[in-house]
Design an enzyme around this catalytic site. Structure first.
Site, PDB file in Angstrom:
ATOM      1  N   GLU A  89       0.819  -1.212   0.000  1.00 53.38           N
ATOM      2  CA  GLU A  89       0.000   0.000   0.000  1.00 53.38           C
ATOM      3  C   GLU A  89       0.858   1.271   0.000  1.00 53.38           C
ATOM      4  O   GLU A  89       1.982   1.276   0.472  1.00 53.38           O
ATOM      5  CB  GLU A  89      -0.925   0.001   1.223  1.00 53.38           C
ATOM      6  N   CYS A 102       3.311   8.620   1.404  1.00 51.97           N
ATOM      7  CA  CYS A 102       3.828   7.691   2.395  1.00 51.97           C
ATOM      8  C   CYS A 102       4.038   6.354   1.680  1.00 51.97           C
ATOM      9  O   CYS A 102       3.079   5.763   1.177  1.00 51.97           O
ATOM     10  CB  CYS A 102       2.780   7.575   3.508  1.00 51.97           C
ATOM     11  N   CYS A 109       6.357  -6.818   7.334  1.00 49.94           N
ATOM     12  CA  CYS A 109       7.458  -6.349   8.171  1.00 49.94           C
ATOM     13  C   CYS A 109       7.795  -7.434   9.177  1.00 49.94           C
ATOM     14  O   CYS A 109       6.904  -8.105   9.693  1.00 49.94           O
ATOM     15  CB  CYS A 109       7.065  -5.070   8.909  1.00 49.94           C
ATOM     16  N   CYS A 113       6.069  -5.509  15.785  1.00 48.69           N
ATOM     17  CA  CYS A 113       5.442  -4.630  16.780  1.00 48.69           C
ATOM     18  C   CYS A 113       3.956  -4.980  16.827  1.00 48.69           C
ATOM     19  O   CYS A 113       3.268  -4.917  15.799  1.00 48.69           O
ATOM     20  CB  CYS A 113       5.621  -3.164  16.402  1.00 48.69           C
ATOM     21  N   CYS A 116       0.914  -2.725  15.460  1.00 50.92           N
ATOM     22  CA  CYS A 116       0.943  -2.261  14.066  1.00 50.92           C
ATOM     23  C   CYS A 116       0.377  -3.351  13.152  1.00 50.92           C
ATOM     24  O   CYS A 116       0.796  -4.509  13.226  1.00 50.92           O
ATOM     25  CB  CYS A 116       2.391  -1.940  13.708  1.00 50.92           C
ATOM     26  N   SER A 189      11.678   6.715   8.357  1.00 54.66           N
ATOM     27  CA  SER A 189      11.185   6.403   9.693  1.00 54.66           C
ATOM     28  C   SER A 189      11.642   4.993  10.057  1.00 54.66           C
ATOM     29  O   SER A 189      11.446   4.056   9.294  1.00 54.66           O
ATOM     30  CB  SER A 189       9.653   6.468   9.702  1.00 54.66           C
ATOM     31  N   SER A 212      10.751   5.739  15.704  1.00 55.45           N
ATOM     32  CA  SER A 212       9.514   5.360  16.385  1.00 55.45           C
ATOM     33  C   SER A 212       9.859   4.867  17.782  1.00 55.45           C
ATOM     34  O   SER A 212      10.175   3.699  17.978  1.00 55.45           O
ATOM     35  CB  SER A 212       8.813   4.264  15.572  1.00 55.45           C
ATOM     36  N   CYS A 333      -1.585   5.669  10.135  1.00 53.18           N
ATOM     37  CA  CYS A 333      -0.361   5.022  10.614  1.00 53.18           C
ATOM     38  C   CYS A 333      -0.673   3.689  11.254  1.00 53.18           C
ATOM     39  O   CYS A 333      -1.564   3.579  12.087  1.00 53.18           O
ATOM     40  CB  CYS A 333       0.301   5.869  11.674  1.00 53.18           C
TER      41      CYS A 333
HETATM   42  N1  SAH Z   1       8.830   0.599  10.276  1.00 48.21           N
HETATM   43  C1  SAH Z   1       8.980   2.005  10.362  1.00 48.21           C
HETATM   44  C2  SAH Z   1       8.136   2.766   9.375  1.00 48.21           C
HETATM   45  C3  SAH Z   1       6.706   2.309   9.188  1.00 48.21           C
HETATM   46  S1  SAH Z   1       5.603   2.508  10.542  1.00 48.21           S
HETATM   47  C4  SAH Z   1       8.712   2.475  11.764  1.00 48.21           C
HETATM   48  O1  SAH Z   1       8.180   1.716  12.554  1.00 48.21           O
HETATM   49  O2  SAH Z   1       9.089   3.593  12.068  1.00 48.21           O
HETATM   50  C5  SAH Z   1       5.161   4.221  10.499  1.00 48.21           C
HETATM   51  C6  SAH Z   1       4.756   4.792  11.853  1.00 48.21           C
HETATM   52  O3  SAH Z   1       3.464   4.315  12.286  1.00 48.21           O
HETATM   53  C7  SAH Z   1       5.721   4.422  12.957  1.00 48.21           C
HETATM   54  O4  SAH Z   1       6.000   5.546  13.741  1.00 48.21           O
HETATM   55  C8  SAH Z   1       4.922   3.395  13.728  1.00 48.21           C
HETATM   56  O5  SAH Z   1       5.399   3.240  15.019  1.00 48.21           O
HETATM   57  C9  SAH Z   1       3.540   3.970  13.652  1.00 48.21           C
HETATM   58  N2  SAH Z   1       2.471   3.035  14.003  1.00 48.21           N
HETATM   59  C10 SAH Z   1       2.455   1.715  13.848  1.00 48.21           C
HETATM   60  N3  SAH Z   1       1.278   1.199  14.271  1.00 48.21           N
HETATM   61  C11 SAH Z   1       0.518   2.249  14.670  1.00 48.21           C
HETATM   62  C12 SAH Z   1      -0.811   2.369  15.175  1.00 48.21           C
HETATM   63  N4  SAH Z   1      -1.594   1.313  15.340  1.00 48.21           N
HETATM   64  N5  SAH Z   1      -1.251   3.614  15.478  1.00 48.21           N
HETATM   65  C13 SAH Z   1      -0.475   4.692  15.279  1.00 48.21           C
HETATM   66  N6  SAH Z   1       0.776   4.643  14.805  1.00 48.21           N
HETATM   67  C14 SAH Z   1       1.277   3.428  14.505  1.00 48.21           C
HETATM   68 FE1  SF4 Z   2       7.330  -2.822  11.242  1.00 49.86          FE
HETATM   69 FE2  SF4 Z   2       7.246  -0.212  11.826  1.00 49.86          FE
HETATM   70 FE3  SF4 Z   2       5.040  -1.741  12.036  1.00 49.86          FE
HETATM   71 FE4  SF4 Z   2       7.033  -2.067  13.781  1.00 49.86          FE
HETATM   72  S1  SF4 Z   2       5.784  -0.217  13.541  1.00 49.86           S
HETATM   73  S2  SF4 Z   2       5.939  -3.720  12.744  1.00 49.86           S
HETATM   74  S3  SF4 Z   2       8.806  -1.692  12.484  1.00 49.86           S
HETATM   75  S4  SF4 Z   2       6.139  -1.262  10.173  1.00 49.86           S
END
Ligand code: SAH
Ligand code: SF4
Length: 351
Positions: A89, A102, A109, A113, A116, A189, A212, A333
């Site tokens: 996406e 974006c 990934c 986490c 996410c 990021s 992050s 996000c």
């Molecule tokens: N992997 C990288 C970039 C992609 S995630 C990273 O983690 O930085 C992009 C952003 O969305 C990151 O700051 C991540 O922590 C945040 N994110 C992930 N899941 C989220 C959620 N459920 N609500 C809000 N932000 C979230």
């Molecule tokens: Fe991957 Fe970023 Fe999502 Fe963590 S927050 S699972 S590093 S995309």
């Protein structure tokens, strides 16, 4: 014929496709692709047969499967299919003063986490340079049709860009050198891959770095960001401080506020202390956690998000509440899972 895709091809690849043509054709087509954002079919200066040869020899890497536009029309989410059938996406955001895309750096990934949606779906594969660049070009074309110029790229889509450094960096160079984007308008990021941050420090282009963070002590961060066990907070902060010193670029910390987990007064205290200890003039971006299918906790209330910002500001830490975009189309996000069924992966997160 070459095997490469349109935005993966180098000038040399293009020269091979254009073999037998006058030399100026390479520049002509290259500029058409990157400066005028044209499809080969639209390159009116080329003879028709040549347009067809370029289009056929350099196929697109992404097939548009679905496009969702938010209520106000200012956020567009693309669901693409890669040549091997995998979905990714991209999100285009049209603000009054700027246009940002974006992009995804991986299909899925591996960082796990739990909060996410991409992490919940697991890792599928790295994207190639061409697959990354094409996301930017196709979003930029759509922006252009709306009389807007895309100038900002954030690597905040699916995937961890610093786990796919080679392809990501080549894509950054292509965006800078050929699409003409300023490095200052490109943001990588990362969840905190320390060696990757160190490599960025040594690179020439001064891109923005967003980390992050989400927690300011290892005990809590270990539970919500599994990779923290490999790259704990102190190592991460040292790498950030060095990046700041060498590049002179502001660093931002992303902080998704999770109700009762990382939005307590003590969390703001710890974060302020951390920034002071490492003399990090960081900027904190706060966002309430967006809902995802596989995570039971909720985002903090809007009121608590503002309170948390005020707590940080009073402790001398610059913080803003990030405008939350695209929740109505699952484009916000952490909500990018490319329509894949998302399973609960708490065991991985707790490893
Ligand atoms: N992997 C990288 C970039 C992609 S995630 C990273 O983690 O930085 C992009 C952003 O969305 C990151 O700051 C991540 O922590 C945040 N994110 C992930 N899941 C989220 C959620 N459920 N609500 C809000 N932000 C979230
Ligand atoms: Fe991957 Fe970023 Fe999502 Fe963590 S927050 S699972 S590093 S995309």
């Amino acid at each position: 014929m070459t095997e490469t895709t349109r935005y993966h091809a180098t000038r040399e690849d293009l020269a091979t496709v254009l073999v037998g043509e006058p030399r100026y054709r390479v520049d002509q087509v290259w500029r058409g692709l990157y400066e005028r954002l044209e499809d080969p079919e639209e390159m009116s200066a080329l003879p028709k047969a040549l347009r067809a040869r370029v289009a056929e020899s350099l196929p697109l890497a992404l097939t548009e499967e679905l496009r969702r536009v938010s209520d106000g029309g200012d956020t567009v989410k693309y669901l693409w299919r890669l040549h091997d059938g995998r979905p990714i996406e991209t999100v285009l955001m049209l603000y009054p003063d700027r246009v940002t895309v974006c992009v995804s750096s991986q299909a899925g990934c591996a960082m796990g986490c739990g909060f996410c949606a991409t992490g919940q779906a697991g890792f599928s594969r790295h994207l190639t340079t061409g697959e990354i660049v094409e996301q930017v070009v196709r979003a930029a074309r759509d922006a252009k049709r709306m009389d807007r110029r895309l100038a900002n790229v954030v690597f905040m889509g699916m995937g961890e860009p610093l786990a796919n450094e080679g392809a990501v960096w080549a894509a950054v160079e292509r965006m800078h050198d050929d699409l003409g984007l300023s490095a200052r308008h490109i943001t990588i990021s990362t969840i905190g891959i320390v060696p990757g941050i160190r490599h960025l420090t040594g690179r020439q282009l001064p891109v923005n770095l967003a980390v992050s963070l989400h927690a300011a002590n290892d005990e809590l961060r270990d539970t919500i960001v599994p990779i923290n066990k490999r790259y704990p907070i102190d190592d991460l902060m040292r790498a950030c401080a060095d990046y700041l010193q060498v590049k002179g670029r502001r660093i931002s910390f992303e902080w998704a506020l999770i109700d009762g987990v990382n939005d307590r007064d003590s969390d703001a205290d710890e974060l302020a202390k951390l920034c002071r200890r490492f003399r990090l003039a960081a900027h904190v971006n706060l966002i309430p956690l967006n809902p995802t299918p596989g995570w039971p906790t909720r985002g903090s209330s809007a009121a608590r998000v503002r309170e948390f910002r005020d707590l940080l500001e009073r402790r001398g830490v610059n913080a803003t509440v990030r405008r939350n975009r695209g929740t109505d189309i699952d484009a916000a996000c952490g909500q990018l899972a490319a329509g894949q069924p998302v399973a609960l992966t708490r065991s991985r997160a707790a490893r």
